[in-house]
Structures are given as C-alpha cells and as structure tokens.
Write a protein that holds these residues in place. Structure first.
Motif, PDB file in Angstrom:
ATOM      1  N   ALA A 197       1.050  -0.893  -0.204  1.00  0.00           N
ATOM      2  CA  ALA A 197      -0.313   0.293  -0.622  1.00  0.00           C
ATOM      3  C   ALA A 197       0.727   1.256  -0.055  1.00  0.00           C
ATOM      4  CB  ALA A 197      -0.949   0.034   1.220  1.00  0.00           C
ATOM      5  N   ASP A 198       0.313   2.219   0.063  1.00  0.00           N
ATOM      6  CA  ASP A 198       1.604   4.239  -0.600  1.00  0.00           C
ATOM      7  C   ASP A 198       1.139   4.202   0.817  1.00  0.00           C
ATOM      8  OD1 ASP A 198       1.881   6.156  -0.834  1.00  0.00           O
ATOM      9  OD2 ASP A 198      -0.246   7.416  -1.386  1.00  0.00           O
ATOM     10  N   THR A 199       2.125   4.902   1.295  1.00  0.00           N
ATOM     11  CA  THR A 199       2.436   5.218   3.005  1.00  0.00           C
ATOM     12  C   THR A 199       1.882   6.122   2.686  1.00  0.00           C
ATOM     13  OG1 THR A 199       4.071   5.175   2.680  1.00  0.00           O
ATOM     14  CG2 THR A 199       4.221   4.176   3.368  1.00  0.00           C
ATOM     15  N   GLY A 200       1.666   7.355   1.589  1.00  0.00           N
ATOM     16  CA  GLY A 200       0.960   8.369   1.893  1.00  0.00           C
ATOM     17  C   GLY A 200       1.745   9.924   2.601  1.00  0.00           C
ATOM     18  N   SER A 201       0.863  10.594   3.300  1.00  0.00           N
ATOM     19  CA  SER A 201       1.526  11.920   3.735  1.00  0.00           C
ATOM     20  C   SER A 201       2.275  11.240   4.104  1.00  0.00           C
ATOM     21  CB  SER A 201       0.150  12.472   4.174  1.00  0.00           C
ATOM     22  OG  SER A 201      -0.540  12.439   4.298  1.00  0.00           O
ATOM     23  N   ILE A 202       1.669  10.421   5.263  1.00  0.00           N
ATOM     24  CA  ILE A 202       2.073   9.806   6.655  1.00  0.00           C
ATOM     25  C   ILE A 202       3.751   9.197   6.187  1.00  0.00           C
ATOM     26  CG2 ILE A 202       2.246   8.116   8.934  1.00  0.00           C
ATOM     27  CD1 ILE A 202       0.011   8.040   8.553  1.00  0.00           C
ATOM     28  N   ILE A 221      -7.030  -3.729  -7.011  1.00  0.00           N
ATOM     29  CA  ILE A 221      -6.064  -4.523  -6.763  1.00  0.00           C
ATOM     30  C   ILE A 221      -5.051  -5.455  -7.647  1.00  0.00           C
ATOM     31  CG2 ILE A 221      -4.886  -5.695  -4.596  1.00  0.00           C
ATOM     32  CD1 ILE A 221      -7.675  -5.396  -2.855  1.00  0.00           C
ATOM     33  N   ALA A 222      -4.165  -5.079  -8.093  1.00  0.00           N
ATOM     34  CA  ALA A 222      -3.659  -5.914  -8.738  1.00  0.00           C
ATOM     35  C   ALA A 222      -2.163  -6.849  -8.588  1.00  0.00           C
ATOM     36  CB  ALA A 222      -1.836  -4.763  -9.949  1.00  0.00           C
ATOM     37  N   PHE A 223      -2.777  -8.004  -9.107  1.00  0.00           N
ATOM     38  CA  PHE A 223      -2.452  -9.433  -8.490  1.00  0.00           C
ATOM     39  C   PHE A 223      -1.470  -9.801  -9.479  1.00  0.00           C
ATOM     40  CE2 PHE A 223      -6.839  -8.567  -6.841  1.00  0.00           C
ATOM     41  CZ  PHE A 223      -6.000  -9.682  -5.764  1.00  0.00           C
ATOM     42  N   SER A 224      -0.654 -10.724  -9.765  1.00  0.00           N
ATOM     43  CA  SER A 224       0.089 -11.975  -9.980  1.00  0.00           C
ATOM     44  C   SER A 224      -0.489 -12.715 -10.484  1.00  0.00           C
ATOM     45  CB  SER A 224       1.691 -11.773  -9.718  1.00  0.00           C
ATOM     46  OG  SER A 224       2.650 -12.461 -10.385  1.00  0.00           O
ATOM     47  N   ASP A 225       0.070 -13.620 -11.732  1.00  0.00           N
ATOM     48  CA  ASP A 225      -0.575 -14.766 -11.925  1.00  0.00           C
ATOM     49  C   ASP A 225       0.193 -15.457 -11.473  1.00  0.00           C
ATOM     50  OD1 ASP A 225       0.208 -14.216 -14.219  1.00  0.00           O
ATOM     51  OD2 ASP A 225      -1.465 -14.608 -15.274  1.00  0.00           O
ATOM     52  N   GLY A 226       1.542 -14.985 -11.075  1.00  0.00           N
ATOM     53  CA  GLY A 226       2.805 -16.257 -11.021  1.00  0.00           C
ATOM     54  C   GLY A 226       3.042 -15.990  -9.873  1.00  0.00           C
ATOM     55  N   GLU A 234      -3.015   2.018  -6.695  1.00  0.00           N
ATOM     56  CA  GLU A 234      -2.631   3.066  -6.967  1.00  0.00           C
ATOM     57  C   GLU A 234      -0.581   2.243  -6.673  1.00  0.00           C
ATOM     58  OE1 GLU A 234      -3.462   3.736  -2.955  1.00  0.00           O
ATOM     59  OE2 GLU A 234      -5.389   5.129  -3.885  1.00  0.00           O
ATOM     60  N   MET A 235      -0.131   1.545  -6.630  1.00  0.00           N
ATOM     61  CA  MET A 235       1.553   1.002  -5.718  1.00  0.00           C
ATOM     62  C   MET A 235       1.717   0.374  -6.536  1.00  0.00           C
ATOM     63  SD  MET A 235       2.813   3.115  -3.104  1.00  0.00           S
ATOM     64  CE  MET A 235       4.171   1.471  -2.556  1.00  0.00           C
ATOM     65  N   ALA A 236       0.991  -0.442  -7.947  1.00  0.00           N
ATOM     66  CA  ALA A 236       1.740  -1.696  -8.238  1.00  0.00           C
ATOM     67  C   ALA A 236       2.545  -0.668  -9.217  1.00  0.00           C
ATOM     68  CB  ALA A 236       0.766  -2.215  -9.002  1.00  0.00           C
ATOM     69  N   GLU A 237       4.015  -0.741  -9.449  1.00  0.00           N
ATOM     70  CA  GLU A 237       5.020  -0.416 -10.603  1.00  0.00           C
ATOM     71  C   GLU A 237       4.185  -0.764 -12.062  1.00  0.00           C
ATOM     72  OE1 GLU A 237       8.743  -1.685  -9.966  1.00  0.00           O
ATOM     73  OE2 GLU A 237       9.480  -0.905 -11.628  1.00  0.00           O
ATOM     74  N   ALA A 238       4.358   0.045 -12.788  1.00  0.00           N
ATOM     75  CA  ALA A 238       3.918  -0.466 -14.339  1.00  0.00           C
ATOM     76  C   ALA A 238       5.513  -0.659 -14.847  1.00  0.00           C
ATOM     77  CB  ALA A 238       3.101   0.339 -15.166  1.00  0.00           C
ATOM     78  N   VAL A 239       5.749  -2.632 -15.111  1.00  0.00           N
ATOM     79  CA  VAL A 239       7.023  -1.791 -16.091  1.00  0.00           C
ATOM     80  C   VAL A 239       6.746  -2.431 -17.319  1.00  0.00           C
ATOM     81  CG1 VAL A 239       8.754  -3.863 -15.608  1.00  0.00           C
ATOM     82  CG2 VAL A 239       7.510  -3.480 -14.012  1.00  0.00           C
ATOM     83  N   SER A 240       8.064  -1.992 -18.083  1.00  0.00           N
ATOM     84  CA  SER A 240       7.928  -1.656 -19.697  1.00  0.00           C
ATOM     85  C   SER A 240       9.015  -2.620 -20.120  1.00  0.00           C
ATOM     86  CB  SER A 240       7.993  -0.479 -20.060  1.00  0.00           C
ATOM     87  OG  SER A 240       7.999  -0.162 -22.002  1.00  0.00           O
ATOM     88  N   THR A 241       8.163  -3.333 -20.727  1.00  0.00           N
ATOM     89  CA  THR A 241       9.215  -4.694 -21.353  1.00  0.00           C
ATOM     90  C   THR A 241       9.606  -4.483 -22.531  1.00  0.00           C
ATOM     91  OG1 THR A 241       7.431  -6.218 -21.411  1.00  0.00           O
ATOM     92  CG2 THR A 241       8.303  -6.206 -19.150  1.00  0.00           C
ATOM     93  N   ALA A 391      -4.723  -4.312 -16.839  1.00  0.00           N
ATOM     94  CA  ALA A 391      -4.658  -6.319 -16.037  1.00  0.00           C
ATOM     95  C   ALA A 391      -3.614  -6.432 -17.780  1.00  0.00           C
ATOM     96  CB  ALA A 391      -6.151  -6.643 -16.682  1.00  0.00           C
ATOM     97  N   GLY A 392      -2.806  -7.314 -17.441  1.00  0.00           N
ATOM     98  CA  GLY A 392      -1.738  -7.901 -18.718  1.00  0.00           C
ATOM     99  C   GLY A 392      -1.018  -7.585 -18.835  1.00  0.00           C
ATOM    100  N   ASP A 393      -0.978  -6.963 -18.259  1.00  0.00           N
ATOM    101  CA  ASP A 393       0.627  -6.084 -18.041  1.00  0.00           C
ATOM    102  C   ASP A 393       1.620  -7.640 -16.995  1.00  0.00           C
ATOM    103  OD1 ASP A 393       0.540  -3.286 -19.098  1.00  0.00           O
ATOM    104  OD2 ASP A 393       0.256  -2.543 -16.731  1.00  0.00           O
ATOM    105  N   PRO A 394       2.902  -6.923 -17.185  1.00  0.00           N
ATOM    106  CA  PRO A 394       3.985  -7.638 -16.954  1.00  0.00           C
ATOM    107  C   PRO A 394       4.488  -7.269 -14.659  1.00  0.00           C
ATOM    108  CG  PRO A 394       5.196  -6.852 -17.796  1.00  0.00           C
ATOM    109  CD  PRO A 394       4.175  -5.804 -18.422  1.00  0.00           C
ATOM    110  N   SER A 395       4.030  -8.456 -14.385  1.00  0.00           N
ATOM    111  CA  SER A 395       4.183  -8.256 -12.532  1.00  0.00           C
ATOM    112  C   SER A 395       5.571  -7.485 -12.987  1.00  0.00           C
ATOM    113  CB  SER A 395       3.673  -9.540 -12.077  1.00  0.00           C
ATOM    114  OG  SER A 395       4.398  -8.780 -10.476  1.00  0.00           O
ATOM    115  N   PRO A 396       5.981  -6.660 -12.166  1.00  0.00           N
ATOM    116  CA  PRO A 396       6.866  -5.888 -11.210  1.00  0.00           C
ATOM    117  C   PRO A 396       7.464  -6.873 -11.002  1.00  0.00           C
ATOM    118  CG  PRO A 396       5.222  -5.087 -10.035  1.00  0.00           C
ATOM    119  CD  PRO A 396       4.048  -5.981 -10.970  1.00  0.00           C
ATOM    120  N   CYS A 397       7.081  -7.591  -9.603  1.00  0.00           N
ATOM    121  CA  CYS A 397       8.047  -9.201  -9.714  1.00  0.00           C
ATOM    122  C   CYS A 397       8.862  -9.899 -10.372  1.00  0.00           C
ATOM    123  CB  CYS A 397       7.192  -9.837  -8.193  1.00  0.00           C
ATOM    124  SG  CYS A 397       5.751 -10.995  -9.128  1.00  0.00           S
TER     125      CYS A 397
END
Lengths: 570, 570
Positions: A197-202, A221-226, A234-241, A391-397
């Motif tokens: 999650a985002d740690t926000g202003s705190i 919520i973004a999940f990896s299927d792998g 808000e927090m999931a990194e968008a990875v460009s491959t 949906a369909g983006d590669p997982s940042p993991c």
C-alpha cells in the motif's frame, strides 16, 4: 436461543436506499438498523457476528504478544495540538466542547492518546518493544456515509500501536502483525489478500493493506498470476518490457479541428489509442524555474496521480493547470497538446518512452503531428513510472502477468516511524543512558467492516451464507408443526438441549410459523447448518440435515444428530 | 502472560489527587491512567478486570432471557426531542453538532434509541415481552468528576430495557432481573444489598438499587437486623412505636435571646434534643391558599426532603422559605419558630406527633415555650413520615431494628411505565387487534464502577485483594533469581505452560527484578494466588504457595502445583 425470545426482525423487501448487497442483506436479515446517517443499531444477529470477529481478532492479537488496553472515545484537544493533527485533520474529525467549554474530539484513531500514555509509562529501553491494542468505538464524520456499516460514521475498530528503539525491531513486530493478520482472515474464512500500500502523507517505509476480494470493493488491486505479488493499483509498478522500435515514418502535421480526445483521433483518423499519447499539464514544484510541467502517458493508459506526485518537479498535492494557464504557457488548449516544441519540462511514462511513430498534439489548436520519434523530432524525455497498471501488464515481481480485482480494505498495517513520537517527545532511556525517541508501528482492522465484507463474499439470492466462524448461530433447529405435534416438540426440545450442552451455538425456531417462513428466514440469516424435524422422519427415527452453502440434504438418525453437527463444524 | 511483555506500570507513591482508596489503588496497581478529567485509559490489568465483570454480567443477562444488542454512542437529537429530554436534561448531556451542523448527543443512557427501535421492529403482542440489553460506552458530563472511574465522565454500563403489554408482565421480568442482579453480584464475590429506592421524578411503581457496602459509599442505606429489609435512607419509612405520654407540664413561655438552635437550647437550658422540635418553613404548593407550610421534626431528627416533597401541600421541588418571607408571614425569624399560634398549615413528623411536654419557639424572636402539648395548647397536627430513619429505629418491615451503612450504587432496576413509550408512541397490536402503548422496565449496572467498588471492599495496606472471579490474573508465578538459576527457570517455564494448558489465567513474573520488588508489585495488583519458585525448595521438589487474602503459605510438591491451584480456585 429460542426465536420466540429473540429479535429476529427479518424483512421481506429490500430497502430502497441500500446500494450494496451486504447493506441490503444486513437490513433484511435483521443485523442492523439505521439510527441516523452512518449510525447503526446492531440487532442481536448482527452483534453476534461482530463479537465473533472481535474474538478472533483478540485471540490472534494476544497470541502475537500484543496487550489489550482501552482508551476513551472522547479525547482532549490538547493532545491533538501536540501532534499537530488538531490543525491538519479535516472535518472528518468531530470536535466538541464540554460543559466548561473545553475542546475535545471523538477519536477517529488513537495515536495521540497511546503515544502520551507510553511516554508516561515507559521509561527504559528494557520495557521495549511494546505492542498495545484495543477493540473500540471510533467516530469519523464521513461527508457521505454509505453502504451501511461498510462506511459508517461510528464503527468498531481494532487498533494496535507498537513502540521500538530501532527500525529492525519495528520490522520484526511488523512481520509478526502481518502474520497475525493473515491468520485472522484465514480463521474468519475470508478470501483476502495482503497488498503493498501507499504510505501516503504519513511517510514511513512500509505499509500493507489487507483486502477482502469482492466486486463491490472500492479499491483496485493488482495481482500477479505467477507469484504472491499484490499491490494497490495506486502502488503497483508499471514495468515496460517492450523495446522502442526504429523510426519508420516522417513527422507530419495534420489538421484535427474536431479531435480533442484520444477517442476522437481513433474515430476520425483511425489512430489506435496505443499509438497516441496524452499530454497532461500540472503545476510545477514551488522552487522550480517553470510554472508548469508536462506528463505524458500512452493514449490507452491512465495517469497515476500518486506516482506523479512523487516527482520532485511537480507540486504536492498534484494540481492540474487550468485552460487559461495552459493557453498562456503553450499557446494551445488541451486537446491539441504534445511534447514537440513544448516550452515545458516533460516527463514521459515508461511506456511512452518506448513508443515510435506516435501521434500527439502540435501545440497549435486544431493540429496534431503523426510520426513523432524520440531523439529525432524532440529530445529524449525524462522517464518515470507514471501510469496505473492494467490487466495483462507484466508483474513487477518479474513473474507472471497482472490481473486486477476489486477489494474491500479491512486491515492496514504501517511502519509509522517517529511522526507522533517526535512531535510528542515520546522517548526512553536507551542502553547508553541517552534519551531516545521511539519509533512506532500502527496496525488497524475494521472490525465492523469485516462483517459487511464477509457478506459481499458469501451470499446467494436467498441470503447470507456465513462461514462457520462468523455465523450468528452455527445450527438452527426447524421443527415442522411443533405446535400440533407433541412428538416433534419433544425431539426438538431434547436436540436443542443436547446441542447447547455440546457447546454449539444453536437457534431453536419455536415460532408458530409455517415451515416455509422459517426456511426463508433462516436462509436469509445465513445459518450454515439446519436440522429439520418432522413427523414423517420421526417414524423412521431420523431428522433431516441441510447445508446452507451447498444445499446438500440428507437424513440423520436422531441419536446421531449432535455428532453429525460436530463433524460438520470441525 | 509474561510480565516482560506486559505493561505492569505499578507506582510506589500514592498520587496526590486520588481521594478514595479504590482510585489510589487503581492508579498504583497500573489499572487506569487519567487522560483528562473523568476520562481514563484502562491499562491491561484494569481492562482484564473490567472484561471479567462484563462477562459475568453478559452470562447472567443471557441466562435471564435478555438479548444483547449494541446501540451507538452518538445519537441524533430528534429522538431526544420526541421524548422531551432534549429540553429536560441538564448540562450532563453532552450535545454536539456534526459537519452538517445537525445536532447530536453522546448517549448518557439509551431509552430513546431503544424505544424507537422497538417501536419499528415489534408489531404484535406475540413478540412481547422482549428484554434487550447492551454493554456499552456512556458519556455523562459530570460537573465534578471524581474518585477515578467511580464517577467518571466516560464509562461502561450495562443497560437493559424490557417491553410489555401489562403491569403483571413487567413485574415478572422485573423479578427476573432482580434475581439476575443478585446472581451477578454473588458471582463477583461482592458484599452487596438490594435496597428499595426512590422512583424519583420518573414515577413508576417500583425501583431497587443494588449497593456494594463500603465506608466510602455516597449513599446511606438502612438495614433491618431482623430481616432482609433494606432501603435507601431516602426511602426507608420511619415507624413510630411509642405512644404519646399524658401531658404533665403547664405551657410556659421563657426568654431565649441567645438560643437559635437545638444545640443552644440544650447547652443553655439543659433541654434534651429529643424533647424539642425543629420548625422548618417551606413554600406551599402553587394551588394552595397559603404561601408557606411548616414541617415539624424532633430536635434530634433530620428532615427527609424526598418524603416532604411527597406532601401535596408543598411545592415541588421542595423550596425553603427565606428569612424575609418567614418574618413577613410569622412575625419571627428562624430560631424562634414553633407550632403554637402559627398562622400556617402544619405537618408533624410521626415522632413529633407522639411527643408531650415539648419545647418549641414561640414565634416571637428570643422566646420559646416549654410544656407544649397537642390537643391542649394547639390543635392535633396533620401527621406524616417526614424524617430520615436513624440507627436503632424499628424496621418498617416489623422485624428487628435498623442499622445504617454506606453503600456504592452499582445497579438500579426500575419499573419505568410508559413515560417513553407514550411520548414516542411506541405500541403494538394487542390481542384484540387494538393499538396498545407498551409499558417498560429499565435495568442498569455500572460495569466500570463495579471494578472500583470491589476494591473499596477488598484491599489491605499492601494493595488490592481480588475475589477470584475478578482478578486480572488468578495466579502469579514468582521465580527467585531465575536469571541466575537454570533450575528455577526450567521449573517456572514448565509450570507456566502447565497452568496455561489447564485454562488458568496466569502471570509469569519473568522480570530481572529482586524478589521483594516482585512480591510488592503482585500484592499491590492483588493476584489471589502466588507460586514462588526458589533453589531451596527445588532441593526438596517443592514450590511455595501463598494466598493473598489470608497470607497463608505452605509448600506444595512441584508435580502437585497445578492441582493445588485448581482446588484453590474451585
């Protein structure tokens, strides 16, 4: 419990103002009643479920070494002045005055009170770490309370606060709480996910939300299927491959008098959204030499404002420029903006940086360019992660693809750092005899919200289907025409006594109602196991067992009914 | 629980501002901490006791057929306008506004919310009687919060409300609640008494308070030494058993220039208080032809204002006349007043009516009469029960004499009648198909106050002595020099695990402290049973058992320690 002594209060009709299924079913099943906007009475069936959630939370918090306390609902304003939140907190904070005109608040959360308590009670590093929690009534004056107890104003929360002298120690307790939360949601029988999650202003260094998955959830919520990876969108990194292709088209200006949006370009010129870009103009940071900054995302992507806000070049909080400001700075209005010859700093999303031969506005009203290429038609951009994942983006993991589901936030854990302990000077004598400010964690669970979230996940068109751990009653006895049949009454009375003696939470529907009314009520209320007693079965010395979830029915010998329920529950 | 993971927070010094012993000991034993006037944090040891009280109350309420609900702390003002209490309730009612400027209150009690709930949910006589309760946070803005949680502003209360169609049905539930309350206080191990109480301005036909007997109590309670009779002194009937003697003296006026009080008459003229009378002048009822009324009590008796207020001839609430009003009406000032030739209606207490040859003021400043006799010197008076009972008075039940003790009110049950149901039009369809207003009972227990009251009754100069049912921990293990002796640690660890496995609430004092510090802390906290583990005993395969209440100590075989504790607890 006998229904005749109980307040069942089921409703046939779905109340008009209940939007989500859990709110509808909590009203229909007689779990809650509205007292005023965001304020509810918990009727007996609702309270029984609430208490079961509380008890599981309490047991797991105790098991994890947290110690229970109870702080007041009404808190003096001076503590909030110390922390700075008296100024910072918006109108969700309910402020009031006592008879002597002294200011107080109704606690929306208890960081101030607990920090002041630990500051006074804990003197030495030897007493740390310490993890204190409470299960208590909170009040947040939501501007638009809705969805019943899902977003009420008065609600029950479990809030825990841990105190440490080192980040390492905080991280240990954080992990212990993470594990305890997983056990809690598992024991409650919920389909949940911990998400980054985002740690926000705190601020602070780490935070996880715990979401119950349900279509009615307010969060994506973004999940990896792998892998186990899950993060708030808000927090999931968008990875460009993808690699940027070679340039193959010439830069060409063309007239677009009626095309202001990505959709207009697609419709009028057949340009695919993934070949065009959106140019969003926001205010620059205060210390910048520019007034405005341009952010670029691909035509089929969405800007993630939380990610954008993290750019040092942009103002915090993120503010979009007005049409007037844009016209003055660029010479064109939104709809015809683009990065070519743009007199502003430009930040391109990773996906935009990987584009070639793309389309964007020409910074002249009614004109666009096509065939734009980085490095040839304009300088290479500053690149950042600026968009929401899809949906369909590669997982940042690095493993699998992302899927996106909706979730209801029911827990949030937080490495809080020293925000409160610093402001309130909460320290102890360290090992070297020096006064050291403590570092803190905080860990919340929305106890009353869990009740609603569980229903979102467990219902059908006949009503609620409680997991055994949450059910207001584990079993209901439905006697058929008991008021006419002495035999049915005798067996029902005995089975009721035997189930109670076995420590099973049993409801005995002893009303003078038709069997159909009883079946409908009990399915609506969602009791997992039903025993039906009728004359016909008694001839064969059997009763009927029915499972609420799978509808499975079968006969059980009268003498084996208690054992059958015990095995169904185990 | 291990002390090292706990928040023990004992104090050596008695905090200066704590007046009563329970407040002192709750602070010293680390049970509560003040957040602001009348607002407390419950620390772990305090909360454990509070929860035990709650649990006993809950079990007995359930057993008595009451059904638990939970109503909000924050209540909308419109319900209070319906009942009339928005106007009637004084500044103890905390009023606040939400972000939309709508008025709310913090619930000091929940008659309005429950009456509105039952009005909406219960349609037919078939659903009655119904008895709903909650254990919940209340707020009363006391002008002078004091004695810790004994008279706090935010506190935990059990409040139950029953609904009926007939007085007979109400009386049955009232008796069931009376019996449940007796069981609750018995199970909690408290020396308590149910006492007949005043129904006050609410009216209604019966009311009992439940008092924990303690010298620090704020109420005086009159008991018979020959029966179960007990009543709040406000309510106890003063029975006169003496016959009026024959007149034997002549009426004689005498000068009393310096005698304004009963004590002055005794000192200057040797007149016994029981031979003189006090003449008290109060305002007459509005519809009376008189402005003032005289009330007579014997010189050694006290006027009971609640009894006086019940006379139809006097104003409600009772108001004493000013010196000016008395001088204007009578011609003399207080200090020289009496019933002879008094131009006002006169009400004599029963004891006064039984006097002969008595002394009173002559209604001329500086003069008194002696040898006054009813029927001869003045008309026979109107007689009423006007005084407080005293120790030694005959019991109104006809058996034994009254004794007076102080009590702490921890419960109050009430036949409420239709005050709320009438004002809020809460009715059901009766058996004949007609809409009938319900009649109500209400039943309160001060859950947090019980914790303090129990300490008032159970302490010595070393600290609290908890009854087993209330103790924060049932047993404490004190290992001597565990951090130096592997053997002691091994036995202590095993005993701790075994006691936990036996379902016993055990505290393991694993701090690196001297044994004396541990003993003092555990006696202060009041844990009923102690197991002390030392090297010397282990040579003989024994540990030491010590009882907090009687100080009894003896050796117990290591292997028999769990069984010994189990038998001590049973």
């Amino acid at each position: 419990m006998r229904t005749s002594q109980y307040l069942l209060s089921t409703l046939k009709e779905t109340p008009a103002d209940a939007e989500v299924i859990s709110h509808q079913l909590m009203l229909r099943a007689g779990m809650i009643r509205k007292v005023a906007a965001g304020l509810y009475n918990w009727l007996p069936s609702g309270l029984r479920v609430l208490r079961k959630v509380e008890q599981v939370v309490r047991e797991e918090m105790n098991r994890a070494g947290a110690v229970e306390v109870l702080m007041p609902v009404v808190q003096p304003a001076d503590l909030w002045e110390e922390s700075g939140r008296w100024e910072d907190y918006g109108p969700e904070l309910c402020r009031l005055k006592d008879r002597h005109e002294r200011p107080f608040v109704l606690g929306p959360t208890h960081e101030e009170v607990i920090t002041a308590l630990v500051r006074n009670e804990v003197a030495s590093y030897k007493q740390l770490p310490l993890n204190l929690y409470q299960i208590q009534t909170k009040f947040r004056d939501e501007i638009r309370p809705r969805f019943g107890v899902m977003r009420g104003r008065e609600f029950t929360m479990k809030d825990a606060y841990s105190f440490h002298l080192s980040q390492e120690c905080l991280e240990q307790t954080y992990q212990t709480m993470f594990d305890a939360y997983c056990r809690i949601f598992e024991r409650l029988g919920l389909d949940y996910r911990p998400v980054i999650a985002d740690t926000g202003s705190i601020g602070g260094s780490a935070s996880h939300e715990f979401h119950v998955l349900a279509d009615s959830g307010e969060d994506d919520i973004a999940f990896s299927d792998g892998s186990d990876y899950a993060a708030n969108v808000e927090m999931a990194e968008a990875v460009s491959t993808t690699e940027r292709p070679e340039a193959s088209e010439a830069l060409t200006e063309f007239d677009t008098p009626n095309a202001k949006t990505i959709a207009d370009l697609a419709e009028q010129f057949g340009i695919k959204a993934e070949n065009s870009i959106k140019t969003l103009i926001v205010k620059a940071a205060e210390d910048s030499e520019y007034e405005l900054v341009a952010l670029l995302v691909r035509g089929d992507h969405e800007l993630n404002e939380i990610k954008a806000e993290k750019l040092t070049a942009v103002a915090t909080p993120l503010q979009f420029a007005s049409d007037e400001e844009i016209k003055a700075a660029v010479g064109a209005l939104p709809g015809s903006l683009g990065p070519v010859k743009l007199p502003l700093p430009v930040f391109a999303d990773r996906a935009v940086a990987a584009m070639a031969d793309f389309v964007a506005g020409a910074n002249v009203d009614g004109k666009h360019y096509k065939g734009i290429n980085w490095g040839r038609d304009l300088a290479e951009p500053e690149v950042a992660d600026l968009r929401n994942v899809q949906a369909g983006d590669p997982s940042p993991c690095g493993q699998g693809q992302l899927d996106i589901k909706r979730g209801i936030e029911v827990g949030h854990i937080f490495q809080l750092g020293d925000k409160y302990s610093q402001a309130m000077n909460a320290g102890v004598l360290g090992e070297t005899g020096k006064h050291q400010i403590m570092t803190m964690g905080c860990y919340g669970i929305g106890v009353s919200r869990i009740v609603a979230a569980a229903i979102e996940q467990n219902h059908d068109d006949r009503g609620i289907i409680w997991p055994d751990a949450l059910a207001p009653f584990q079993v209901v006895i439905i006697p058929m025409n008991m008021h006419k049949s002495h035999r049915v009454k005798e067996v029902a009375d005995k089975l009721y006594a035997d189930l109670q003696a076995a420590g099973i939470d049993v409801l005995f529907d002893d009303r003078k109602e038709r069997p159909g009314v009883m079946f409908n009520d009990m399915e609506l209320v969602g009791i997992p196991h039903t025993i039906i007693i009728g004359e016909r079965g008694l001839d064969k010395q059997v009763v009927e067992y029915k499972n609420r979830r799978d509808g499975e029915k079968h006969e059980v010998a009268i003498d084996g009914a208690v054992a059958h329920i015990q095995s169904a529950l185990s």
